[in-house]
Design an enzyme around this catalytic site. Structure first.
Site, PDB file in Angstrom:
ATOM      1  N   ASP A   1       0.818  -1.219   0.000  1.00 49.57           N
ATOM      2  CA  ASP A   1       0.000   0.000   0.000  1.00 49.57           C
ATOM      3  C   ASP A   1       0.848   1.265   0.000  1.00 49.57           C
ATOM      4  O   ASP A   1       0.302   2.380   0.020  1.00 49.57           O
ATOM      5  CB  ASP A   1      -0.978   0.008   1.177  1.00 49.57           C
ATOM      6  CG  ASP A   1      -0.299  -0.210   2.516  1.00 49.57           C
ATOM      7  OD1 ASP A   1       0.905  -0.518   2.549  1.00 49.57           O
ATOM      8  OD2 ASP A   1      -0.975  -0.072   3.556  1.00 49.57           O
TER       9      ASP A   1
ATOM     10  N   HIS B   1       8.837  -4.751  12.731  1.00 53.93           N
ATOM     11  CA  HIS B   1       9.261  -3.353  12.683  1.00 53.93           C
ATOM     12  C   HIS B   1       9.751  -2.959  14.080  1.00 53.93           C
ATOM     13  O   HIS B   1       8.979  -3.000  15.050  1.00 53.93           O
ATOM     14  CB  HIS B   1       8.075  -2.452  12.313  1.00 53.93           C
ATOM     15  CG  HIS B   1       7.785  -2.372  10.852  1.00 53.93           C
ATOM     16  ND1 HIS B   1       7.203  -3.399  10.144  1.00 53.93           N
ATOM     17  CD2 HIS B   1       7.974  -1.361   9.961  1.00 53.93           C
ATOM     18  CE1 HIS B   1       7.045  -3.033   8.887  1.00 53.93           C
ATOM     19  NE2 HIS B   1       7.513  -1.806   8.741  1.00 53.93           N
TER      20      HIS B   1
ATOM     21  N   GLU C   1      12.768   1.910  14.679  1.00 54.52           N
ATOM     22  CA  GLU C   1      12.608   2.960  13.664  1.00 54.52           C
ATOM     23  C   GLU C   1      12.292   4.271  14.367  1.00 54.52           C
ATOM     24  O   GLU C   1      13.131   5.166  14.439  1.00 54.52           O
ATOM     25  CB  GLU C   1      11.490   2.583  12.695  1.00 54.52           C
ATOM     26  CG  GLU C   1      11.264   3.616  11.591  1.00 54.52           C
ATOM     27  CD  GLU C   1      10.083   3.275  10.697  1.00 54.52           C
ATOM     28  OE1 GLU C   1       9.950   3.941   9.654  1.00 54.52           O
ATOM     29  OE2 GLU C   1       9.288   2.383  11.045  1.00 54.52           O
TER      30      GLU C   1
END
Length: 371
Positions: free
Chosen positions: A24, A209, A212
């Site tokens: 996306d 993830h 970050e």
């Protein structure tokens, strides 16, 4: 030795591997406009593809991960039908193949694509069909690519176990792993421990993830509590390396690794680094000071990735070209990053080896001999 930076056109010829790319976050602006018109979605900031592409890049260039993530409201909104999902996935495969990517793992969150009435299974099957079509069309254009998908669960939601079960259910037909994504602050990976423990029991692969927008605790939890195979980004690992100045530079021979960074390097845990995206979200101040330079010099298992090609207006060739300019990287460095990525891919060992020895190393050898 020639230190002239490699160009995007040169790098596009190299066989590359990509581990961190969001479905996306890679739509063509023209496709967004057409899908919005088809579905009656009227909230786009512009219906001119060029203007819309610029809007995405400018809106994402905020220095905030949370603001960066807001841009996905528009792309997700037009990805709510079988036809839209198939088209977006097919175009993703074609675009990556045209950039010289021979293996890619593309991730997306099925739970974000059910507003139009699709089930999670229908979402997954639509994306898989789209990638099959895209791979076939790329081959017809002379570009060979293999795409595996990662099913992502949103870390602020409560469907991670369900998504993890689907990742296992579809792992023999194109789904190669699992991930969690979304804002890190306030949503530690241990909230989804049940999903990760299930995946481990099922001998399945997953990345998280971490590191970050949040610091070392996020990385530590992802590894030591959840058992992640890879780290999505991992930029803040540099906070555990002493001797780094405010510009991110360090005398490598004098660098002192802390317990966590030593563990990551010793265990060869792959880092899915996304330079342009990290600058946009404020995880790094610039490409020239991005921790990737230090981590590569210290021989961590670093890989180079795109993250979101639309928001960052980038390709994997562009990312490599920026690093070549900033750090003087040549073909040997790019091959090193690419082999790292293939070694770290969620494919069976023999299939990874076949791509490394049959495609990647011969491809780089040909480019180096051509100079």
């Amino acid at each position: 030795m020639d230190t002239t930076p490699l160009t995007v056109d040169q790098i596009r010829q190299a066989p590359k591997a990509l581990l961190h790319d969001h479905l996306d976050g890679g739509l063509r602006p023209a496709t967004i406009v057409e899908l919005a018109a088809d579905q009656g979605y009227t909230a786009l900031p512009s219906t001119d593809p060029a203007e819309l592409g610029t809007w995405f890049a400018q809106s994402a260039d905020s220095g905030s991960l949370e603001r960066y993530l807001e841009t996905f409201g528009h792309t997700v909104a037009v990805m709510q039908t079988r036809e839209a999902l198939e088209r977006v996935a097919a175009e993703c495969a074609e675009d990556l193949a045209a950039d010289g990517v021979v293996y890619a793992e593309v991730r997306y969150a099925p739970e974000l694509h059910v507003d139009g009435g699709l089930s999670l299974e229908e979402v997954i099957e639509s994306v898989l069909e789209g990638f099959r079509r895209g791979q076939d069309r790329a081959a017809e254009q002379g570009n060979t690519i293999r795409v595996g998908t990662l099913l992502t669960a949103m870390r602020h939601a409560a469907r991670s176990r369900e998504i993890a079960e689907l990742a296992v259910r579809y792992r023999d037909v194109g789904v190669v792993g699992f991930d969690i994504a979304g804002a890190e602050a306030g949503y530690p990976p241990t909230r989804h421990l049940d999903a990760f423990e299930f995946l481990q029991r099922e001998n399945s692969h997953f990345t998280i993830h971490a590191g970050e927008a949040f610091g070392l605790p996020s990385i530590w939890e992802a590894l030591q509590w959840c058992g992640a195979d890879r780290l999505g980004h991992g930029v803040r690992l540099v906070d555990d390396i002493r001797g780094v100045d405010s510009n991110g530079s360090v005398d490598v021979s004098a660098a002192e690794l802390g317990r966590l960074s030593s563990y990551v390097r010793d265990k060869r845990i792959p880092l899915e680094m996304c330079p342009s995206s990290n600058v946009q979200t404020g995880a790094a101040s610039s490409i020239a000071t991005h921790p990737i330079g230090l981590l590569r010099a210290l021989r961590f298992r670093v890989t180079v990735n795109t993250d979101n090609r639309l928001q960052s207006q980038t390709t994997l060739s562009t990312e490599f070209a920026k690093l070549s300019e900033a750090f003087g990287y040549g073909w040997d460095d790019l091959q090193w990053f690419t082999v790292n990525a293939m070694k770290s891919a969620f494919l069976p060992f023999d299939e990874r080896l076949a791509l490394i020895n049959g495609t990647i190393k011969p491809g780089y050898a040909q480019l180096k001999w051509a100079i």
